[in-house]
Design an enzyme around this catalytic site. Structure first.
Site, PDB file in Angstrom:
ATOM      1  N   HIS A  59      19.883 -28.128  -1.267  1.00 33.82           N
ATOM      2  CA  HIS A  59      21.299 -28.203  -1.629  1.00 33.82           C
ATOM      3  C   HIS A  59      21.412 -28.859  -3.003  1.00 33.82           C
ATOM      4  CE1 HIS A  59      20.390 -32.218  -0.092  1.00 33.82           C
ATOM      5  NE2 HIS A  59      21.289 -32.625  -0.974  1.00 33.82           N
ATOM      6  N   HIS A  61      20.715 -30.658  -9.321  1.00 36.21           N
ATOM      7  CA  HIS A  61      19.318 -30.381  -8.994  1.00 36.21           C
ATOM      8  C   HIS A  61      19.149 -30.108  -7.506  1.00 36.21           C
ATOM      9  CE1 HIS A  61      19.718 -34.673  -8.124  1.00 36.21           C
ATOM     10  NE2 HIS A  61      18.716 -34.516  -7.270  1.00 36.21           N
TER      11      HIS A  61
END
Length: 190
Positions: free
Chosen positions: A43, A129
């Protein structure tokens, strides 16, 4: 249950998760990190909330529903691999995404809504990220360029929701989606 915490994030599509997992399986044989993230746990975190009371949880649901209604779906593309921490013994290995202003604005709005509710959030700049591994355990220095030579994941995915996740440290995968907030143009909260 004292270790339970919550965060808001952008989920990845199952296709991108599978692609990252396939890449991970190849490189994990050659690069010893202590933990490789389970593919269902991939995620992009927008706001880490920590421990949350039931009253705060309801406030989060209402606030993020409003935020999500002001954003339209958009596309993100995977970028290059990077690290956090010491480059030769990284704390985190992560998959980047190409710069996308719509993601930056969504994160800012989610962050602001959480602060307005009363959460004290991380003040470091947002670096989008996808964590893929934690804590280098190799005998030799980690060499990111060597890993990149083995290939990197590429591709794009549409961001259509913000998800509220609950962490379960005793499970794998350890993140459970407990609320889904569709972006503008989608159906109401599930």
């Amino acid at each position: 249950m004292g270790n339970t915490h919550y965060f808001l994030a952008v989920p990845l599509t199952s296709e991108v998760k599978e692609q990252l997992a396939k890449w991970q399986k190849t490189v994990a044989l050659h690069f010893p990190f202590r933990t490789w993230v389970h593919q269902e746990d991939y995620h992009i975190t927008l706001a880490f909330l920590g421990a949350v009371s039931p009253k705060q949880l309801e406030a989060v649901r209402k606030a993020i529903c409003k935020v999500a209604n002001t954003h339209a779906p958009f596309t993100l593309s995977l970028a290059t691999l990077r690290t956090f921490g010491n480059p030769i013994a990284p704390r985190i290995l992560w998959q980047g995404v190409e710069k996308e202003e719509k993601l930056m604005v969504l994160q800012r709005d989610v962050y602001t809504a959480c602060v307005e509710i009363g959460f004290s959030l991380d003040k470091r700049p947002f670096i989008p990220h996808i964590t893929v591994a934690r804590k280098w355990r190799g005998d030799d220095e980690f060499r990111l360029e060597e890993m990149r030579k083995m290939g990197e994941s590429r591709g794009s995915f549409e961001v259509r929701h913000v998800v509220l996740y609950q962490t379960h440290l005793d499970r794998t995968p350890k993140y459970e989606a407990i609320a889904l907030f569709p972006l503008l143009g989608e159906k109401g909260e599930r």
